[in-house]
Design a protein around this motif. Structure first.
Motif, PDB file in Angstrom:
ATOM      1  N   ARG A 195       0.828  -1.202   0.000  1.00  0.00           N
ATOM      2  CA  ARG A 195       0.000   0.000   0.000  1.00  0.00           C
ATOM      3  C   ARG A 195       0.865   1.256   0.000  1.00  0.00           C
ATOM      4  O   ARG A 195       0.522   2.247  -0.624  1.00  0.00           O
ATOM      5  N   ILE A 196       1.977   1.203   0.721  1.00  0.00           N
ATOM      6  CA  ILE A 196       2.863   2.364   0.766  1.00  0.00           C
ATOM      7  C   ILE A 196       3.568   2.531  -0.575  1.00  0.00           C
ATOM      8  O   ILE A 196       3.733   3.637  -1.074  1.00  0.00           O
ATOM      9  N   GLY A 197       3.998   1.433  -1.185  1.00  0.00           N
ATOM     10  CA  GLY A 197       4.715   1.496  -2.449  1.00  0.00           C
ATOM     11  C   GLY A 197       3.851   1.952  -3.605  1.00  0.00           C
ATOM     12  O   GLY A 197       4.336   2.587  -4.539  1.00  0.00           O
ATOM     13  N   LYS A 198       2.555   1.633  -3.570  1.00  0.00           N
ATOM     14  CA  LYS A 198       1.652   2.018  -4.653  1.00  0.00           C
ATOM     15  C   LYS A 198       1.368   3.514  -4.680  1.00  0.00           C
ATOM     16  O   LYS A 198       1.095   4.066  -5.727  1.00  0.00           O
ATOM     17  N   LYS A 199       1.439   4.168  -3.525  1.00  0.00           N
ATOM     18  CA  LYS A 199       1.115   5.588  -3.456  1.00  0.00           C
ATOM     19  C   LYS A 199       2.192   6.421  -4.144  1.00  0.00           C
ATOM     20  O   LYS A 199       3.384   6.140  -4.025  1.00  0.00           O
ATOM     21  N   GLU A 200       1.738   7.441  -4.842  1.00  0.00           N
ATOM     22  CA  GLU A 200       2.678   8.400  -5.397  1.00  0.00           C
ATOM     23  C   GLU A 200       3.162   9.308  -4.275  1.00  0.00           C
ATOM     24  O   GLU A 200       2.385   9.715  -3.411  1.00  0.00           O
ATOM     25  N   ILE A 201       4.438   9.640  -4.297  1.00  0.00           N
ATOM     26  CA  ILE A 201       5.016  10.511  -3.279  1.00  0.00           C
ATOM     27  C   ILE A 201       5.075  11.916  -3.858  1.00  0.00           C
ATOM     28  O   ILE A 201       5.689  12.145  -4.899  1.00  0.00           O
ATOM     29  N   ALA A 202       4.422  12.846  -3.176  1.00  0.00           N
ATOM     30  CA  ALA A 202       4.385  14.230  -3.647  1.00  0.00           C
ATOM     31  C   ALA A 202       5.690  14.934  -3.303  1.00  0.00           C
ATOM     32  O   ALA A 202       6.233  14.764  -2.204  1.00  0.00           O
ATOM     33  N   ILE A 203       6.197  15.712  -4.233  1.00  0.00           N
ATOM     34  CA  ILE A 203       7.401  16.506  -4.010  1.00  0.00           C
ATOM     35  C   ILE A 203       6.951  17.945  -3.761  1.00  0.00           C
ATOM     36  O   ILE A 203       6.399  18.588  -4.653  1.00  0.00           O
ATOM     37  N   PRO A 204       7.152  18.472  -2.542  1.00  0.00           N
ATOM     38  CA  PRO A 204       6.714  19.837  -2.260  1.00  0.00           C
ATOM     39  C   PRO A 204       7.568  20.876  -2.994  1.00  0.00           C
ATOM     40  O   PRO A 204       8.657  20.575  -3.470  1.00  0.00           O
ATOM     41  N   ALA A 205       7.060  22.089  -3.039  1.00  0.00           N
ATOM     42  CA  ALA A 205       7.797  23.178  -3.680  1.00  0.00           C
ATOM     43  C   ALA A 205       9.073  23.460  -2.896  1.00  0.00           C
ATOM     44  O   ALA A 205       9.087  23.427  -1.669  1.00  0.00           O
TER      45      ALA A 205
END
Length: 175
Positions: free
Chosen positions: A3-13
């Motif tokens: 479940r953790i691997g499937k999520k896209e990781i957002a890159i903040p500004a």
């Protein structure tokens, strides 16, 4: 499936993520972190997200998938917010001092305990509280665990070094 691997990781500004060879580097306002990853997990970096995908479907790859996702999230959070652990000391004559990159602890032994502070950590000692801050979650956690292990809290009087959120269950003792 992770479940953790499937999520896209957002890159903040304000955070830059670069992938070269086996190394992923994350650069942000608080500093830069680098980590080596095995080539078994495909890491795709876009300007706003990071996506992970295993190249094979076996148990080891599925476990790496989620682990690498957690590592990347921790790296991004470290360079944006940082990590902090607080330790408390209790006991008569127990104290700590920080001088540069050295810590001197009086823990009831016949000699003071000298500890080197790892590079990249900031340690502030107040009367009964020690604050450890840094951008690498693993270094902050392992150093605070090492300091706690020097004099673990005992259950009868509560003397020793403990985390600020830790609750010591007290025992009754002799009657």
């Amino acid at each position: 499936m992770s479940r953790i691997g499937k999520k896209e990781i957002a890159i903040p500004a304000g955070v830059q993520v670069a992938h070269s060879g086996l190394t992923v580097s994350v650069k942000g306002p608080k500093g830069e972190l680098k980590r080596d990853f095995l080539p078994d997990i495909a890491i795709t970096i876009t300007p706003t997200t990071i996506t992970l995908a295993p190249k094979a479907t076996n148990v080891f790859m599925r476990s790496l998938w989620g682990t690498y996702g957690s590592h990347l999230q921790n790296m991004i959070e470290g360079v944006t917010k940082g990590y902090e652990k607080k330790l408390l000391i209790e006991g008569t004559g127990y104290k700590w001092e920080v001088a540069g990159t050295k810590m001197k602890l009086a823990l009831g032994f016949s000699h003071p305990v000298l500890v080197d502070v790892p590079a990249g950590l900031t340690v502030k000692a107040e009367k009964g509280e020690l604050t450890i801050t840094g951008i690498d979650k693993e270094v902050v956690g392992s150093f605070s665990a090492y300091i706690r292990s020097l004099k673990k809290p005992e259950p009868y009087k509560g003397k020793g070094i403990r985390y600020s959120t830790e609750v010591i269950e007290r025992k009754q003792g002799k009657r």
